[in-house]
Design a protein around this motif. Structure first.
Motif, PDB file in Angstrom:
ATOM      1  N   ARG A  95     -11.286  45.796 -12.651  1.00  0.00           N
ATOM      2  CA  ARG A  95     -10.424  46.086 -11.519  1.00  0.00           C
ATOM      3  C   ARG A  95      -8.979  45.771 -11.874  1.00  0.00           C
ATOM      4  NH1 ARG A  95     -12.196  45.461  -5.485  1.00  0.00           N
ATOM      5  NH2 ARG A  95     -10.407  46.413  -4.445  1.00  0.00           N
ATOM      6  N   GLY A  98      -4.024  44.557  -7.776  1.00  0.00           N
ATOM      7  CA  GLY A  98      -3.499  45.292  -6.640  1.00  0.00           C
ATOM      8  C   GLY A  98      -4.246  46.568  -6.308  1.00  0.00           C
ATOM      9  N   GLN A  99      -5.302  46.859  -7.023  1.00  0.00           N
ATOM     10  CA  GLN A  99      -6.053  48.100  -6.788  1.00  0.00           C
ATOM     11  C   GLN A  99      -6.791  48.021  -5.446  1.00  0.00           C
ATOM     12  OE1 GLN A  99      -9.340  48.920  -9.518  1.00  0.00           O
ATOM     13  NE2 GLN A  99      -8.608  51.028  -9.725  1.00  0.00           N
ATOM     14  N   SER A 100      -6.641  49.041  -4.609  1.00  0.00           N
ATOM     15  CA  SER A 100      -7.306  49.054  -3.313  1.00  0.00           C
ATOM     16  C   SER A 100      -8.803  49.286  -3.501  1.00  0.00           C
ATOM     17  CB  SER A 100      -6.729  50.161  -2.432  1.00  0.00           C
ATOM     18  OG  SER A 100      -7.082  51.442  -2.951  1.00  0.00           O
ATOM     19  N   ASN A 101      -9.572  48.970  -2.476  1.00  0.00           N
ATOM     20  CA  ASN A 101     -11.013  49.193  -2.549  1.00  0.00           C
ATOM     21  C   ASN A 101     -11.333  50.670  -2.739  1.00  0.00           C
ATOM     22  OD1 ASN A 101     -11.652  46.486  -2.248  1.00  0.00           O
ATOM     23  ND2 ASN A 101     -11.832  46.611  -0.018  1.00  0.00           N
ATOM     24  N   ALA A 102     -10.587  51.535  -2.043  1.00  0.00           N
ATOM     25  CA  ALA A 102     -10.835  52.975  -2.171  1.00  0.00           C
ATOM     26  C   ALA A 102     -10.555  53.453  -3.590  1.00  0.00           C
ATOM     27  CB  ALA A 102      -9.964  53.738  -1.170  1.00  0.00           C
ATOM     28  N   ASP A 103      -9.443  52.995  -4.150  1.00  0.00           N
ATOM     29  CA  ASP A 103      -9.119  53.389  -5.522  1.00  0.00           C
ATOM     30  C   ASP A 103     -10.126  52.821  -6.512  1.00  0.00           C
ATOM     31  OD1 ASP A 103      -6.937  54.834  -4.697  1.00  0.00           O
ATOM     32  OD2 ASP A 103      -5.475  53.262  -5.162  1.00  0.00           O
ATOM     33  N   ARG A 104     -10.570  51.600  -6.261  1.00  0.00           N
ATOM     34  CA  ARG A 104     -11.556  50.989  -7.142  1.00  0.00           C
ATOM     35  C   ARG A 104     -12.881  51.752  -7.094  1.00  0.00           C
ATOM     36  NH1 ARG A 104     -12.896  48.845 -11.791  1.00  0.00           N
ATOM     37  NH2 ARG A 104     -14.761  47.543 -11.683  1.00  0.00           N
ATOM     38  N   ASN A 105     -13.315  52.102  -5.896  1.00  0.00           N
ATOM     39  CA  ASN A 105     -14.564  52.852  -5.760  1.00  0.00           C
ATOM     40  C   ASN A 105     -14.489  54.199  -6.469  1.00  0.00           C
ATOM     41  OD1 ASN A 105     -15.669  50.788  -4.241  1.00  0.00           O
ATOM     42  ND2 ASN A 105     -15.206  51.751  -2.276  1.00  0.00           N
TER      43      ASN A 105
END
Length: 240
Positions: A95, A98-105
């Motif tokens: 990860r 600062g990566q958002s959950n949506a971007d991570r998914n």
């Protein structure tokens, strides 16, 4: 672990189920099994395969070499492989700060859709060389939020690891239908685990949806949920 003669009935016993067999052993026979370790582990006791889900080692460091060593130390030669270790070994991107959950998914989904199965085959060989078979894989890619490509990836990774099926907590009927359809298309079984919500009819809908939908029975949870012996349920499933 699945026995081929029972595949038509789609009943899959797990390490949790097999482990209950240890409770039926005498102290001397169980000790003999533990002390019989030579170069490789052997957890078949009087014809009964004792297996472990690697979730059992969750409090310890969890790399692939770590898991292999735990199995060897415990004289276990068959496992349900759960957790992030296989994907970490295969190169799942970490990860980003600062990566958002949506971007991570999305990043994880994109990686899963394109990753080679070579590293998963390496893992299979590492366990095999140590005398350990991977009979099931419990990935984190079978939830409703996961894409179809991720689910197919989970099947392919399971095959590459040598598993006969993947396991997942029993979801709602819409999702068992989705998983069952994808399992049928990819000819790979999905076994559904229940906790204390278990009832004798809990899996009926999933089993009716696809011949590749199966039961992952936990005796302890079934008994807690139904306040009854699981033996009549097992006899019913075996007679279908």
């Amino acid at each position: 672990m699945e026995n081929n003669q029972f595949s038509r009935r789609r009943f899959i016993g797990t390490g949790a189920l097999a482990a209950t067999g240890a409770l039926l052993l005498s102290k001397s026979s169980f000790a003999q099994a533990v002390l019989s370790v030579a170069d490789k582990p052997n957890s078949v006791v009087k014809g009964v395969q004792i297996g472990v889900i690697t979730y059992s080692f969750r409090a310890l460091p969890g790399t692939i070499p770590d898991l292999i060593q735990y199995c060897v130390d415990c004289n276990i030669n068959a496992i349900e492989l759960m957790g992030d270790a296989p994907e970490a070994y295969a190169g799942l991107p970490k990860r980003e700060p600062g990566q958002s959950n949506a971007d991570r998914n999305k990043a994880v989904a994109d990686w899963r859709a394109s990753v080679s199965m070579d590293k998963f085959k390496e893992i299979r060989k590492m366990f095999k060389d140590a005398g350990i078979s991977i009979y099931a894989r419990k990935p984190s890619a079978l939830d409703p939020r996961n894409t179809d490509a991720e689910i197919v990836y989970a099947f392919n990774a399971g095959k590459a690891l040598g598993a006969s099926h993947v396991t997942v907590e029993l979801p709602n009927e819409a999702h068992t239908k989705r998983l069952g359809d994808l399992a049928t298309a990819n000819k790979f079984k999905v076994a559904y685990h229940a906790h204390s919500q278990a009832t004798p009819t809990l899996w009926d809908a999933a089993l009716a949806q696809s011949e590749y939908n199966c039961i992952n029975l936990d005796l302890g949870h079934y008994t807690a949920g139904t306040s009854s012996s699981p033996i009549p349920f097992i006899e019913k499933i075996m007679s279908v």
